[in-house]
Structures are given as C-alpha cells and as structure tokens.
Design an enzyme around this catalytic site. Sequence first.
Site, PDB file in Angstrom:
ATOM      1  CB  SER A 152      39.363  51.390  41.087  1.00 58.06           C
ATOM      2  OG  SER A 152      40.090  50.552  40.291  1.00 58.06           O
ATOM      3  CG  ASP A 170      38.505  43.941  42.039  1.00 61.27           C
ATOM      4  OD1 ASP A 170      39.076  43.255  42.754  1.00 61.27           O
ATOM      5  OD2 ASP A 170      39.009  45.180  41.941  1.00 61.27           O
ATOM      6  CE  LYS A 174      41.875  43.373  44.203  1.00 61.14           C
ATOM      7  NZ  LYS A 174      40.702  44.020  44.687  1.00 61.14           N
ATOM      8  CD  GLU A 226      36.611  45.325  47.865  1.00 63.26           C
ATOM      9  OE1 GLU A 226      35.688  45.601  48.846  1.00 63.26           O
ATOM     10  OE2 GLU A 226      37.128  45.855  46.975  1.00 63.26           O
ATOM     11  CD  GLU A 272      42.232  50.066  49.185  1.00 63.58           C
ATOM     12  OE1 GLU A 272      41.858  49.217  48.742  1.00 63.58           O
ATOM     13  OE2 GLU A 272      41.865  51.217  48.640  1.00 63.58           O
TER      14      GLU A 272
HETATM   15  O1  KIV Z   1      39.787  48.075  42.448  1.00 60.93           O
HETATM   16  C1  KIV Z   1      41.015  48.468  42.496  1.00 60.93           C
HETATM   17  O2  KIV Z   1      41.471  49.189  41.928  1.00 60.93           O
HETATM   18  C2  KIV Z   1      41.620  47.954  43.789  1.00 60.93           C
HETATM   19  C3  KIV Z   1      42.952  48.157  44.066  1.00 60.93           C
HETATM   20  C4  KIV Z   1      42.812  49.523  44.849  1.00 60.93           C
HETATM   21  C5  KIV Z   1      43.888  47.381  44.806  1.00 60.93           C
HETATM   22  O3  KIV Z   1      41.183  46.925  44.280  1.00 60.93           O
END
Ligand code: KIV
Length: 272
Positions: free
Chosen positions: A53, A91, A121, A123, A190
């Site tokens: 994000s 991420d 993390k 997806e 989410e």
């Molecule tokens: O990138 C991010 O901030 C996220 C959150 C919304 C969980 O993956």
Amino acid sequence: MSISKKEYKRVTTNSLIEMKSRGEKISMLTAYDFSMAKIVDQAGMDVILVGDSASNVMAGHETTLPITLDQMIYHASSVVRAVQRALVVVDLPFGSYQSDPKEALRSAIRIMKESGAHAIKVEGGYQIKDSVKRILNAGIPVMGHLGLTPQSIYKFGTYTVRAKEEQEAEQLLNDAQMLEKLGCFGIVLEKIPAQLAAKVARSVQIPIIGIGAGDQVDGQVLVIHDMIGMTTEFSPRFLRRYLNLFETMTTAITKYVLDVKSNDFPNSEEQY
Ligand code: KIV
C-alpha cells in the site's frame, strides 16, 4: 500502553501463534518509514506491515501494482532500523513471485537480506502454492493474504467485498487451510463477510488478521495513513479514523505559511 526501552521482548512468529491460543488479540498496522515506524513500535504494536500500500499512500499510485522490489526494500530497511519490538512483515510486490517459484524465492531472499525484515507476505492461495513452499523451505516465514487481494484488482474489477458467494467462500476456506498446512505463520483476510472470517479463524491454529473481516478473527490490521486520517478520500465501512491528521496538519502548515509571510517567524528567540 507505551513500551519503554527496557521493557520490550521481541514479537516472533511463535509468539503470535501463542497469542492466538490464549485468546489475546494481535495488533497490526502498516508503516513505511523510520519516523512513523518508531512511533508505531513504541506504542506497543505487535506486527508492523511494510505493505505494498506504500504504492498508494507514499507514491500516489492508484493501485499497488507499480511498486518495485527495490522500492519495497527501501521502505522495509527504513522501518527495520526503527523497530525494537514488533515483528516486521514485508509484502512481496506484484510481479516478484507469481511467475516462478525460483524467482519468488530470490525476491524473498532479497527482502530478508537487504532490509533485515523478519517475514514476508504474499497474496493468493492455490495459484501460488509452489512459490510459498519454496520460500518456506528456505526458512523464511510467510504470511498469506486472501479475500480482497489488491494485486489482483484488474481481475476483480472492483474493491467490493469478496467471497459472498458459496463457491468463492469454500475456495477461500480451502486456501487458508492449505496455507496453514504448508507452514505459513498467519493469514490476512481482507474485506470478506465476518461470518466467513470467523469460520476460517476457527478452522486453523495460525492467527487470522482481519481488515474488513469482522471481530471474530485473531487480530486487526489497518493502513496507518487511513487510521490517523492523513487520507480523506478513502472511507470504507471497516475503517475507524483515530485522528484527523489531514486537518491538524493543514491548520499547522497554513499557520506557518502566514507566520513566514508576516515576518512573525522567526522571532528574536528563534535565531542566533
Ligand atoms: O499493503 C497493505 O497495506 C496490506 C494491508 C491492507 C493488509 O496488505
């Protein structure tokens, strides 16, 4: 609660699993830079997510797709330098893990080596199974992310609630159980119905962290810019704003402009 320098004991992936087993909720918030991460860590956050994000709130892109691995490493290393207690999860950005498990592992290794973060993390579910396996086999802790997965926004077409239909809900439950079996230490869910999120949380031992997934999960995550009200245009139902920083900052900065223009700043005490 604020954590003083001597009090902290590092949060680990194991401590999160223990928190779930004793019913203690897990707090998670994003951060992308040193100063913000320091505040978030010292406020007692369990997990700091260097989310992709950053593509939206730091770089101003419409989606999370454009952010690069190098940019994620830059943000993650700034956060890691500030953090003494929280678990730092980063991420893997779009395009760095979906095409081939070997590339996924290379991307995860770069994050761990170059930023000093504690986990990554990703997806998706069964589609990225081989990449998740490969990363876990290298000893890198992996967190999953199911439901509304913003890296797939052009497939979904909208940011609306996911898994409302039975088939998608069943697939999501299977994916969560698969991620647990592979060895992931937690999963972000989410924007899915609260009942489904509760069912998933009951069906696995690993922590389920929700964002727009109701209160029957093991913890909550928000994007910090939304939570402190720096962003104004994004107002989903699940968001609670704890501050209106946009207004507070605008007032302060407007006052500074006026003070400079009127020669009120600096005054005689504010110079050498
Ligand atoms: O990138 C991010 O901030 C996220 C959150 C919304 C969980 O993956």
